[in-house]
Design a protein around this motif. Structure first.
Motif, PDB file in Angstrom:
ATOM      1  N   VAL A   9       0.850  -1.196   0.000  1.00  0.00           N
ATOM      2  CA  VAL A   9       0.000   0.000   0.000  1.00  0.00           C
ATOM      3  C   VAL A   9       0.882   1.241   0.000  1.00  0.00           C
ATOM      4  O   VAL A   9       1.742   1.401   0.874  1.00  0.00           O
ATOM      5  CB  VAL A   9      -0.934   0.003   1.239  1.00  0.00           C
ATOM      6  N   ASP A  10       0.654   2.121  -0.961  1.00  0.00           N
ATOM      7  CA  ASP A  10       1.491   3.318  -1.073  1.00  0.00           C
ATOM      8  C   ASP A  10       1.238   4.311   0.056  1.00  0.00           C
ATOM      9  O   ASP A  10       2.163   4.950   0.555  1.00  0.00           O
ATOM     10  CB  ASP A  10       1.242   4.005  -2.422  1.00  0.00           C
ATOM     11  N   ASN A  11      -0.038   4.463   0.443  1.00  0.00           N
ATOM     12  CA  ASN A  11      -0.414   5.478   1.434  1.00  0.00           C
ATOM     13  C   ASN A  11      -0.949   4.759   2.668  1.00  0.00           C
ATOM     14  O   ASN A  11      -2.148   4.510   2.791  1.00  0.00           O
ATOM     15  CB  ASN A  11      -1.468   6.416   0.839  1.00  0.00           C
ATOM     16  N   ILE A  12      -0.048   4.404   3.569  1.00  0.00           N
ATOM     17  CA  ILE A  12      -0.391   3.536   4.697  1.00  0.00           C
ATOM     18  C   ILE A  12       0.035   4.167   6.020  1.00  0.00           C
ATOM     19  O   ILE A  12       1.121   4.725   6.133  1.00  0.00           O
ATOM     20  CB  ILE A  12       0.265   2.140   4.547  1.00  0.00           C
ATOM     21  N   SER A  13      -0.854   4.111   7.010  1.00  0.00           N
ATOM     22  CA  SER A  13      -0.529   4.498   8.380  1.00  0.00           C
ATOM     23  C   SER A  13      -0.964   3.367   9.304  1.00  0.00           C
ATOM     24  O   SER A  13      -1.824   2.556   8.945  1.00  0.00           O
ATOM     25  CB  SER A  13      -1.233   5.799   8.767  1.00  0.00           C
ATOM     26  N   HIS A  14      -0.378   3.342  10.479  1.00  0.00           N
ATOM     27  CA  HIS A  14      -0.636   2.249  11.407  1.00  0.00           C
ATOM     28  C   HIS A  14      -1.041   2.765  12.784  1.00  0.00           C
ATOM     29  O   HIS A  14      -0.482   3.756  13.272  1.00  0.00           O
ATOM     30  CB  HIS A  14       0.623   1.385  11.596  1.00  0.00           C
ATOM     31  N   ILE A  15      -2.011   2.066  13.390  1.00  0.00           N
ATOM     32  CA  ILE A  15      -2.262   2.191  14.819  1.00  0.00           C
ATOM     33  C   ILE A  15      -2.062   0.790  15.394  1.00  0.00           C
ATOM     34  O   ILE A  15      -2.607  -0.187  14.876  1.00  0.00           O
ATOM     35  CB  ILE A  15      -3.679   2.706  15.127  1.00  0.00           C
ATOM     36  N   LEU A  16      -1.255   0.699  16.424  1.00  0.00           N
ATOM     37  CA  LEU A  16      -0.959  -0.600  17.023  1.00  0.00           C
ATOM     38  C   LEU A  16      -1.472  -0.602  18.454  1.00  0.00           C
ATOM     39  O   LEU A  16      -1.014   0.188  19.288  1.00  0.00           O
ATOM     40  CB  LEU A  16       0.546  -0.879  16.969  1.00  0.00           C
ATOM     41  N   ILE A  17      -2.462  -1.454  18.705  1.00  0.00           N
ATOM     42  CA  ILE A  17      -3.046  -1.587  20.033  1.00  0.00           C
ATOM     43  C   ILE A  17      -2.548  -2.913  20.596  1.00  0.00           C
ATOM     44  O   ILE A  17      -2.931  -3.983  20.119  1.00  0.00           O
ATOM     45  CB  ILE A  17      -4.581  -1.566  19.988  1.00  0.00           C
ATOM     46  N   THR A  18      -1.675  -2.839  21.580  1.00  0.00           N
ATOM     47  CA  THR A  18      -1.034  -4.058  22.069  1.00  0.00           C
ATOM     48  C   THR A  18      -0.819  -3.986  23.575  1.00  0.00           C
ATOM     49  O   THR A  18      -0.782  -2.905  24.165  1.00  0.00           O
ATOM     50  CB  THR A  18       0.304  -4.304  21.333  1.00  0.00           C
ATOM     51  N   GLU A  28       7.471  -7.360  19.452  1.00  0.00           N
ATOM     52  CA  GLU A  28       8.051  -6.849  18.208  1.00  0.00           C
ATOM     53  C   GLU A  28       7.139  -5.850  17.520  1.00  0.00           C
ATOM     54  O   GLU A  28       7.615  -4.890  16.904  1.00  0.00           O
ATOM     55  CB  GLU A  28       8.349  -8.013  17.256  1.00  0.00           C
ATOM     56  N   LEU A  29       5.844  -6.050  17.622  1.00  0.00           N
ATOM     57  CA  LEU A  29       4.902  -5.152  16.962  1.00  0.00           C
ATOM     58  C   LEU A  29       5.075  -3.723  17.457  1.00  0.00           C
ATOM     59  O   LEU A  29       5.127  -2.776  16.666  1.00  0.00           O
ATOM     60  CB  LEU A  29       3.474  -5.635  17.213  1.00  0.00           C
ATOM     61  N   ALA A  30       5.156  -3.557  18.779  1.00  0.00           N
ATOM     62  CA  ALA A  30       5.328  -2.226  19.363  1.00  0.00           C
ATOM     63  C   ALA A  30       6.724  -1.684  19.092  1.00  0.00           C
ATOM     64  O   ALA A  30       6.884  -0.507  18.723  1.00  0.00           O
ATOM     65  CB  ALA A  30       5.061  -2.278  20.865  1.00  0.00           C
ATOM     66  N   LEU A  31       7.739  -2.517  19.257  1.00  0.00           N
ATOM     67  CA  LEU A  31       9.119  -2.051  19.102  1.00  0.00           C
ATOM     68  C   LEU A  31       9.430  -1.658  17.667  1.00  0.00           C
ATOM     69  O   LEU A  31      10.142  -0.671  17.417  1.00  0.00           O
ATOM     70  CB  LEU A  31      10.091  -3.141  19.571  1.00  0.00           C
ATOM     71  N   ASP A  77       8.221   5.255  14.231  1.00  0.00           N
ATOM     72  CA  ASP A  77       7.689   5.510  12.891  1.00  0.00           C
ATOM     73  C   ASP A  77       6.689   6.658  12.965  1.00  0.00           C
ATOM     74  O   ASP A  77       5.694   6.576  13.693  1.00  0.00           O
ATOM     75  CB  ASP A  77       7.022   4.238  12.366  1.00  0.00           C
ATOM     76  N   GLU A  78       6.932   7.729  12.212  1.00  0.00           N
ATOM     77  CA  GLU A  78       6.042   8.898  12.276  1.00  0.00           C
ATOM     78  C   GLU A  78       4.666   8.601  11.694  1.00  0.00           C
ATOM     79  O   GLU A  78       3.705   9.346  11.953  1.00  0.00           O
ATOM     80  CB  GLU A  78       6.671  10.082  11.549  1.00  0.00           C
ATOM     81  N   ASN A  79       4.548   7.534  10.924  1.00  0.00           N
ATOM     82  CA  ASN A  79       3.252   7.147  10.371  1.00  0.00           C
ATOM     83  C   ASN A  79       2.571   6.063  11.210  1.00  0.00           C
ATOM     84  O   ASN A  79       1.667   5.379  10.727  1.00  0.00           O
ATOM     85  CB  ASN A  79       3.411   6.641   8.933  1.00  0.00           C
ATOM     86  N   ALA A  80       3.018   5.917  12.434  1.00  0.00           N
ATOM     87  CA  ALA A  80       2.441   4.897  13.309  1.00  0.00           C
ATOM     88  C   ALA A  80       2.177   5.472  14.692  1.00  0.00           C
ATOM     89  O   ALA A  80       2.921   6.333  15.184  1.00  0.00           O
ATOM     90  CB  ALA A  80       3.377   3.692  13.415  1.00  0.00           C
ATOM     91  N   LEU A  81       1.105   4.997  15.304  1.00  0.00           N
ATOM     92  CA  LEU A  81       0.750   5.358  16.669  1.00  0.00           C
ATOM     93  C   LEU A  81       0.658   4.066  17.475  1.00  0.00           C
ATOM     94  O   LEU A  81      -0.130   3.188  17.147  1.00  0.00           O
ATOM     95  CB  LEU A  81      -0.597   6.088  16.695  1.00  0.00           C
ATOM     96  N   VAL A  82       1.494   3.945  18.491  1.00  0.00           N
ATOM     97  CA  VAL A  82       1.501   2.751  19.334  1.00  0.00           C
ATOM     98  C   VAL A  82       0.735   3.055  20.619  1.00  0.00           C
ATOM     99  O   VAL A  82       1.086   3.982  21.350  1.00  0.00           O
ATOM    100  CB  VAL A  82       2.944   2.309  19.665  1.00  0.00           C
TER     101      VAL A  82
END
Length: 374
Positions: free
Chosen positions: A115-124, A130-133, A138-143
């Protein structure tokens, strides 16, 4: 002191739900900035996870809006181009207790590749997973790390499931945090452990070989999780199934025999309840023997008269069904725990021979190079 991690982790949830609300409150501004920066109203949003972590999305996505869906990591990994589109703007919300499941890690990697335009939210629930670390810088991710105690030590996901579900609801209802907190506090006060245990004690020793959980919309996703919880903790000693009340009529109802228990999670919605009550009445007066158990947030004479066991959480405060999941799953988790013990199984480690593990093992992840094209 609780002898089992699993029971402790079920009982601690009422406290952890309030901790989760405070966690989201404290990060409200940061979450708002991230969502607005990523134009979340105009993006496709996918909740994903494997097993119980998938059922987080299945249980809450129907209530959140037309652009929010739930797809299992196990589906994405095996058929990535069915779900990940190169030119589609996407926010991928990965839910994971440990953050070390191979499919969870592979799904994030595939999304970044395809996906060219992808952002992530990780709820863990695991700050060291490893998912959080992998995404913490990553500026396009919110943990979003859940309360530390929600990283269940027991085999079954209990407090991890409810904390991640609540967080998923809260991040898309940031303007209603106080209202949701009020709803959760009311539900906590309505959960009467002694009364629930009396009902469970009445059900445990019944001659049952099959259990079916039924729920509509969000509560269908919850029925899926409730069924899995009992299946996991009893290691297949009984058959577990789920469906919606309307869907159950279309063939699956054939599974009912003389040793079947049907547990219905009644909706608060008056329109939806009409269909659910119709099915209850139909099953109650059929010739086949079965045990009908009905859980309700209201008080319904009609439902009680058409059930063999009826339990109401006796809430006079109307809330959307998605919020009722917390009371209902609390019962289902306790029922699964005590049903497990009734078979002489250790609920903390129901499969000591290792066919099933707390974090899935034995999955080989292959590099994806578009081999699916024929």
């Amino acid at each position: 002191m609780n002898e089992f991690y699993t029971l402790k982790e079920i009982n601690q949830q009422k406290r952890l739900w309030l901790d989760t609300i405070n966690l989201i409150k404290n990060r409200k501004e940061e979450i708002e900035i991230f969502l607005n920066k990523n134009d979340f109203n105009n993006r496709k949003i996918i909740f994903t996870g494997a097993g119980t972590s998938e059922f987080v999305g299945n249980s809450i996505a129907p209530s959140l809006g037309k652009n929010i869906i739930s797809i299992a990591t196990t589906d994405i990994v095996s058929n990535p181009e069915n779900y990940l589109k190169k030119d589609e703007k996407l926010i991928l919300i990965s839910c994971a207790r440990s953050g070390n499941s191979p499919e969870s890690l592979a799904t994030v990697k595939l999304a970044d590749e395809l996906v060219d335009n992808i952002s992530h939210i990780l709820i863990t629930c695991n700050k060291d997973g490893e998912l959080a670390l992998n995404k913490k810088n990553d500026e396009n991710a919110l943990v979003l790390l859940m309360p530390e105690e929600s990283n269940d030590k027991g085999f079954a996901m209990t407090s991890s499931f409810t904390c991640m579900s609540l967080a998923g609801l809260l991040i898309f209802n940031l303007n209603s945090l106080e209202k949701i907190e009020k709803i959760i506090k009311i539900q906590i006060n309505k959960i009467k452990d002694e009364d629930i245990k009396i009902l469970i004690d009445s059900l445990i020793d019944l001659d049952i070989s099959r259990i079916i959980y039924l729920g509509s919309s969000c509560l269908k996703g919850l029925a899926e999780e409730a069924a899995l919880k009992c299946l996991e903790l009893t290691t297949g000693h009984i058959g577990l199934y789920f469906n919606s009340p309307l869907g159950f009529r279309h063939g699956p109802k054939s599974i009912i025999n003389d040793t079947t228990m049907v547990i219905t999670l009644l909706s608060n919605d008056n329109y939806t309840r009409k269909y659910e009550l119709d099915l209850l009445k139909e099953m109650f007066y059929e010739n086949k023997k079965k045990v009908l158990v009905t859980l309700d947030m209201k008080n319904s004479t009609e439902a009680k008269e058409n059930s063999h066991y009826y339990y109401s959480f006796d809430s006079d405060f109307y809330s959307e069904d998605v919020f009722n999941m917390f009371s209902y799953i609390y019962f289902a988790q306790l029922f699964a725990f005590y049903k497990s013990k009734s078979f002489g199984i250790n609920p903390d480690n129901p499969c000591p021979t290792g066919e099933v593990n707390r974090v899935v093992q034995g999955v080989t992840i292959y590099n994806y190079k578009g081999e699916s094209q024929c």
